[in-house]
Design an enzyme around this catalytic site. Structure first.
Site, PDB file in Angstrom:
ATOM      1  N   VAL A  78       0.853  -1.191   0.000  1.00  0.00           N
ATOM      2  CA  VAL A  78       0.000   0.000   0.000  1.00  0.00           C
ATOM      3  C   VAL A  78       0.883   1.232   0.000  1.00  0.00           C
ATOM      4  O   VAL A  78       1.974   1.233   0.571  1.00  0.00           O
ATOM      5  CB  VAL A  78      -0.947   0.023   1.227  1.00  0.00           C
ATOM      6  CG1 VAL A  78      -1.991  -1.072   1.115  1.00  0.00           C
ATOM      7  CG2 VAL A  78      -0.171  -0.075   2.523  1.00  0.00           C
ATOM      8  N   ASN A 118       1.203  -6.842   7.424  1.00  0.00           N
ATOM      9  CA  ASN A 118       2.557  -6.313   7.211  1.00  0.00           C
ATOM     10  C   ASN A 118       2.491  -4.859   6.700  1.00  0.00           C
ATOM     11  O   ASN A 118       1.851  -4.591   5.684  1.00  0.00           O
ATOM     12  CB  ASN A 118       3.270  -7.208   6.184  1.00  0.00           C
ATOM     13  CG  ASN A 118       4.762  -6.888   6.127  1.00  0.00           C
ATOM     14  OD1 ASN A 118       5.191  -5.780   6.464  1.00  0.00           O
ATOM     15  ND2 ASN A 118       5.533  -7.874   5.703  1.00  0.00           N
ATOM     16  N   VAL A 120       4.472  -3.069   5.089  1.00  0.00           N
ATOM     17  CA  VAL A 120       4.922  -2.823   3.718  1.00  0.00           C
ATOM     18  C   VAL A 120       4.126  -3.638   2.710  1.00  0.00           C
ATOM     19  O   VAL A 120       4.425  -3.605   1.524  1.00  0.00           O
ATOM     20  CB  VAL A 120       6.434  -3.110   3.553  1.00  0.00           C
ATOM     21  CG1 VAL A 120       7.235  -2.183   4.449  1.00  0.00           C
ATOM     22  CG2 VAL A 120       6.754  -4.562   3.845  1.00  0.00           C
ATOM     23  N   GLU A 121       3.128  -4.369   3.210  1.00  0.00           N
ATOM     24  CA  GLU A 121       2.301  -5.099   2.251  1.00  0.00           C
ATOM     25  C   GLU A 121       0.898  -4.513   2.273  1.00  0.00           C
ATOM     26  O   GLU A 121       0.655  -3.440   1.729  1.00  0.00           O
ATOM     27  CB  GLU A 121       2.348  -6.602   2.534  1.00  0.00           C
ATOM     28  CG  GLU A 121       3.795  -7.134   2.329  1.00  0.00           C
ATOM     29  CD  GLU A 121       3.936  -8.638   2.479  1.00  0.00           C
ATOM     30  OE1 GLU A 121       3.090  -9.372   1.952  1.00  0.00           O
ATOM     31  OE2 GLU A 121       4.913  -9.072   3.142  1.00  0.00           O
ATOM     32  N   MET A 122      -0.059  -5.142   2.996  1.00  0.00           N
ATOM     33  CA  MET A 122      -1.430  -4.629   2.936  1.00  0.00           C
ATOM     34  C   MET A 122      -1.769  -3.708   4.123  1.00  0.00           C
ATOM     35  O   MET A 122      -2.729  -2.950   4.067  1.00  0.00           O
ATOM     36  CB  MET A 122      -2.404  -5.805   2.857  1.00  0.00           C
ATOM     37  CG  MET A 122      -2.176  -6.582   1.546  1.00  0.00           C
ATOM     38  SD  MET A 122      -2.720  -8.287   1.635  1.00  0.00           S
ATOM     39  CE  MET A 122      -4.348  -8.124   0.947  1.00  0.00           C
TER      40      MET A 122
END
Lengths: 311, 674
Positions: A78, A118, A120-122
């Protein structure tokens, strides 16, 4: 002199005898899963509702159209934040002996909620995820119909996602059909397989997934650069010997999942093969050898799973 | 009630014990099932450990590893372990859960970590051992490498030997060979990538192989440890299991004994209760019920019924305790004497029985003598000798007790002998039947109002005119004949109809004399007067009609003897206060007691007919009568003479000075008053 001939003879016999036993086995023709649960998981998998700004879904980084990965060196989360690792393929993930590059999740269910939270992910808190899903009547209904009535929990989300992933099996590859003695391999493929075994690649890339069943070190013969903060086993154990030690990636869908290696720094399959030859075998493979190995690796690619065909 | 409670408790106890038994049965079954399951899962887990070890061995010797099977074995072991812990946690004996189990899991996890290292090291080594021959082949195919060939092949051989046989000694030779080749390559300036790579792999092998062997050793130790701990845990569980079962067995045994005891107690209680019902508490002899049971068991029994003659007097005189003392003493003598020959029973208050199994009249008569001999010695109560007499009824014909009772009654009525053998010729049955007939007749007469008074005139000695009438009771038979009370008064007393008869007489006589001006007398027995309700009724009638009361005389039978003198005296003074007069009837027949007469302040003495009957011929009758008349005259009591049945008798009693005369010569009892 006779002594050596004897030794070579014996050695050849030994090798020959063992060659007869294939270190790679075919994937099951039909994966077993609960269709309703998997369908719910499929919907969640493709739904960006599970990311904070609703821009990223699981499929953003594990796109079935891109070999179950995303074609990027490192994945974008994101807010276009880059992740630390190259996205592994979601195909056949259920057969991995553990999940993530360093195996920190023991099962698909355990893994599923990781990327959602996470940063740095969702980057979505589980409580928020539940609130969002409860806000969608169609999700409410789907969960009630799939599970027994009761509150919607992160556990149920994980179960659905995992069930969908279990359906993502790429069966009936050319190589599997060869193993089942249904077809013969092409000359290149045959040569590639022989090299794969003779060079020793198979000592790490074996089993159903041609990998995914042990932790191995990259850079056994020639050292491979180590990056601070990468998700190797060292990140978990802080043991020197675990530096650059990863779960061996499956080669099943490798033909489609460029770029390669945990950092995604290798752009092509040929380069990846050459690099593996250098770092772990200490050999400089010639063009011919690489071509043959590519042909073999391509023969490992199976059919699109039925659950995606239906879509 | 107390017994019922006891039985209830006993039953409840038995029920509780039964419930416990059932529970234990259930528990043991459950226990055995769980225990079998646990042992099964233990052995399954041991199997899994063995399979895992086998898989590692396979990976060690095979050229190309396939780790899928190994990973599956690890999953299977973990599953087996979870199955075991699950069933252990559901085991009824929670406390025994082997603490070693957690340790086993920890050790297994350590083993898995070793396995992961093994996979890495194994792949590295396999990679080299596979690649080394390939490289050797490539090197051998290059002609310029010819001089190196023997040493290259020597190294392949050593790698194979080390790899296959685990001979570490070969490794130093390998390292020497590596140096040797490096030297030669340097000298000959042969720059060859293949040879360098070959040496690299040899170095990797030489460096890693000892680690690999060490790792294998550690894995073996770890697996051994897990297996041993499993065995220890299993044995520990088995021992616990045995102990638990032993405990339950012990508990069962205790419960079983308890159940037996409870059951025994219950039976004892029932038997005791049963026996208590058959035994007389005072004397410890068997009772009437026991007699009735016993008598049925014998085919030809015979019995002697023993009655303590006039025992009522003993009770009256010495008190109940004195009476009981005699009963106990007699029972003891009886039992001691007849223990061998007959069974001894206490049939009722003062009746005992001897029951003989076989009839033998000679023997029975001997027994009668023996019984009599038992009471020649008096009983001593508080140092006072108490002498008793016995009546004995002997019978050898069923129904024994009924016959004996008839004989006993007969003996008492006759009062001239003290033992009698029952025989049908005695006609006792007929008498009993006649009594029943008479009773029916009496009841019917009362029902049909056929109890009637008759009136016998009483004459003044001077005027020889009737001045009053004595009311006498008669039963008017259905054919109109009159039945004298001699035939029915006794049975009326026995059947509790006596009071009713008195009531009828009072009613009828009072009603009759209300309309007349004559005086009249009514007979009352001591029993009537001491019956409070009847006495009250009579006095009530007197109070209601004082004029009639003044003409009323109550004739009280002196011959009966007066037990409760105070009550009689009370009645007499009450009656007299209403103006009624009192006569003592049949004076001179029974226990004539002048003192009583004085105390009771009676108005008349009626001299008994037995004195008058032959007074004209019998000088003794005349003397007794003269003295009674003199006595009465002295104390101012009027005299009535009964049984005046002839002119000479009338003349004599007039001469002797009687005040009033009564008798058939002067006037018979009539239903009507002229």
């Amino acid at each position: 002199m006779g002594k050596y001939i004897f030794a070579i003879l014996g050695f050849s016999l030994w090798v020959g005898g063992l060659l007869a036993q294939e270190p790679i086995s075919p994937l099951p023709l039909k994966p077993t899963y609960n269709p309703a649960l998997a369908a719910l998981g499929q919907r969640l998998f493709f739904d960006p509702i599970l990311s904070k700004d609703k821009t990223v879904s699981c499929a953003s980084c594990h796109d079935p159209a891109k070999g179950g990965a995303d074609g990027r060196e490192r994945s974008e989360g994101v807010g276009k934040v880059l992740g630390g690792m190259n996205a592994p393929s979601v195909f056949n993930a259920g057969f991995n002996f553990s999940q993530f590059w360093n195996g920190r999740a023991a099962s698909l269910e355990e893994q599923a909620l990781g990327p959602i939270q996470n940063p740095v992910e969702m980057n979505l808190a589980l409580s928020e995820m539940i609130r969002r899903l409860e806000g969608e009547p169609s999700y409410q209904e789907a969960f009630v119909q799939t599970f027994n009535p009761g509150p919607l929990t992160p556990q149920k989300v994980a179960l659905a996602l995992a069930e969908f992933e279990r359906a993502l099996v790429t069966s009936n590859s050319r190589f599997d059909r060869y193993l089942r003695k249904e077809i013969a391999l092409s000359e290149k493929e045959q040569k590639g397989y022989r090299l794969f075994k003779g060079l020793g690649c198979v000592s790490c890339h074996n089993g159903r997934l041609v990998g995914g069943n042990s932790y191995q070190k990259i850079g056994v013969v020639n050292p491979y650069p180590w990056f601070q903060g990468q998700a190797d086993l060292y990140a978990l154990t802080q043991k020197e010997s675990d530096k650059n030690r990863f779960k061996v990636p499956s080669l099943r869908m490798s033909a489609d999942t460029a770029p390669y290696f945990s950092s995604g720094e290798i752009g092509t399959l040929e380069a990846a093969i050459a690099a593996m030859g250098y770092y772990n075998l200490g050999v400089t493979l010639d063009q011919d050898q690489i071509e043959n190995l590519v042909a073999f690796i391509k023969s490992l690619k199976g059919e699109t799973p039925a659950i995606l065909e239906a879509q | 009630m107390r017994l019922k409670k006891k039985l209830g408790f006993a039953l409840l106890g038995a029920l509780a014990v039964f419930g416990l038994f059932w529970f234990i049965r259930f528990y043991v079954t459950e226990q055995l099932q769980t225990s079998n399951q646990i042992i099964e899962r233990f052995s399954n887990l041991k199997n899994q450990s063995t399979l895992l070890e086998e898989e590692v061995l396979k990976l060690q010797i095979s050229t190309f590893p396939d780790y899928d099977a190994l990973n599956q074995r690890i999953i299977d072991w973990q599953q087996g372990f979870e199955d075991l812990t699950q069933v252990l946690s559901h085991s009824p004996q929670k406390h025994h859960g082997p603490p070693a189990l957690d340790q086993i899991q920890i050790n297994f996890n350590q083993g898995v970590a070793l396995l992961r290292s093994f996979q890495t090291l194994n792949s590295t080594l396999k990679n080299s051992t596979i690649y080394i021959p390939t490289l050797a082949q490539d090197i051998a195919l290059e002609p310029k490498n010819g001089p190196l060939l023997p040493i290259i092949l020597f190294m392949v051989d050593k790698v194979a030997l080390a790899n296959n046989l685990g001979q570490i000694e070969e490794l130093s030779m390998l390292m020497q060979a590596v140096s040797e080749i490096e030297n030669r390559v340097q000298k000959s300036r042969l720059k060859n990538d293949e040879i360098a790579n070959y040496l690299n792999h040899i170095r990797i092998f030489t460096a890693q192989f000892p680690l690999y062997l060490e790792l294998n050793r550690q894995m073996e130790i770890q697996n051994q440890r897990v297996m041993e701990q499993l065995l220890v845990a299993l044995n520990q569980f088995r021992a616990e299991d045995q102990r638990a079962l032993a405990r339950i067995k012990g508990l069962s045994a205790v419960l079983f004994v308890f159940l037996l005891l409870a059951e025994g107690l219950l039976i004892l209680l029932i038997i005791k209760n049963d026996q208590a019902a058959l035994r007389d508490r005072l004397t410890g002899l068997k009772n009437r019920l026991a007699f009735l049971q016993q008598v049925d068991l014998f085919e030809n029994p015979a019995m002697i019924l023993i009655d303590l003659n006039g025992f009522k007097n003993v009770n009256n005189f010495y008190g109940i305790q004195g009476g009981d003392h005699v009963l106990k003493g007699f029972a003891k003598r009886l039992r001691d004497r007849f223990r061998a020959e007959a069974q001894v029973f206490r049939i009722s208050g003062d009746e005992f029985a001897l029951l003989f199994e076989e009839k033998d009249l000679a023997l029975l008569e001997q027994a009668v003598a023996k019984v009599n001999a038992l009471v020649t010695e008096p009983f001593y109560y508080k140092e006072l000798p108490i002498q008793i007499n016995l009546n004995q009824a002997i019978c050898d014909q069923k129904p024994l007790l009924t016959h004996c009772n008839m004989v006993m009654k007969h003996l008492k009525e006759q009062n001239d002998q003290h033992f009698l053998v029952y025989s049908p010729e005695l006609g006792l049955e007929k008498k009993v039947a006649k009594n029943f007939e008479l009773l029916e007749k009496l009841k019917k007469a009362i029902r049909q109002d056929r109890i009637q008074p008759v009136f016998q005139p009483i004459f003044d000695r001077k005027t020889l005119k009737p001045v009053k009438f004595e009311c006498l009771i008669r039963l008017v038979e259905e054919d109109g004949t009159l039945l004298s009370p001699y035939f029915f008064l006794d049975i009326a007393k026995r059947a509790n109809l006596y009071r009713r008869l008195t009531e009828i007489m009072i009613e009828k006589c009072f009603a009759r004399f209300e309309k007349l001006s004559y005086g009249f007398s009514i007979n009352l027995s001591a029993q009537d007067i001491t019956d409070p309700a009847l006495a009250q009724m009579i006095l009530g009638r007197l109070e209601k009609n004082p004029e009639l009361a003044a003409r009323t005389t109550f004739e009280i039978l002196e011959s009966e003897g007066i037990d409760n003198f105070d009550l009689v005296q009370e009645f007499i003074s009450s009656a007299k206060s209403y103006g009624a007069q009192i006569a003592i009837d049949d004076f001179g027949a029974g226990y004539s007691n002048f003192e009583n007469i004085l105390k009771l302040q009676v108005d008349y003495l009626k001299i008994d007919g037995s004195l008058i009957k032959r007074i004209d011929e019998d000088i003794n009758s005349e003397r007794v009568t003269r003295s009674i008349l003199w006595f009465a005259h002295e104390i101012g009591i009027k005299t009535v003479v009964e049984f005046v049945h002839s002119k000479p008798v009338m003349d004599k009693v007039i001469e002797l000075g009687a005040d009033l005369l009564q008798g058939f010569y002067l006037g018979a009892p009539e239903l009507e008053i002229p």
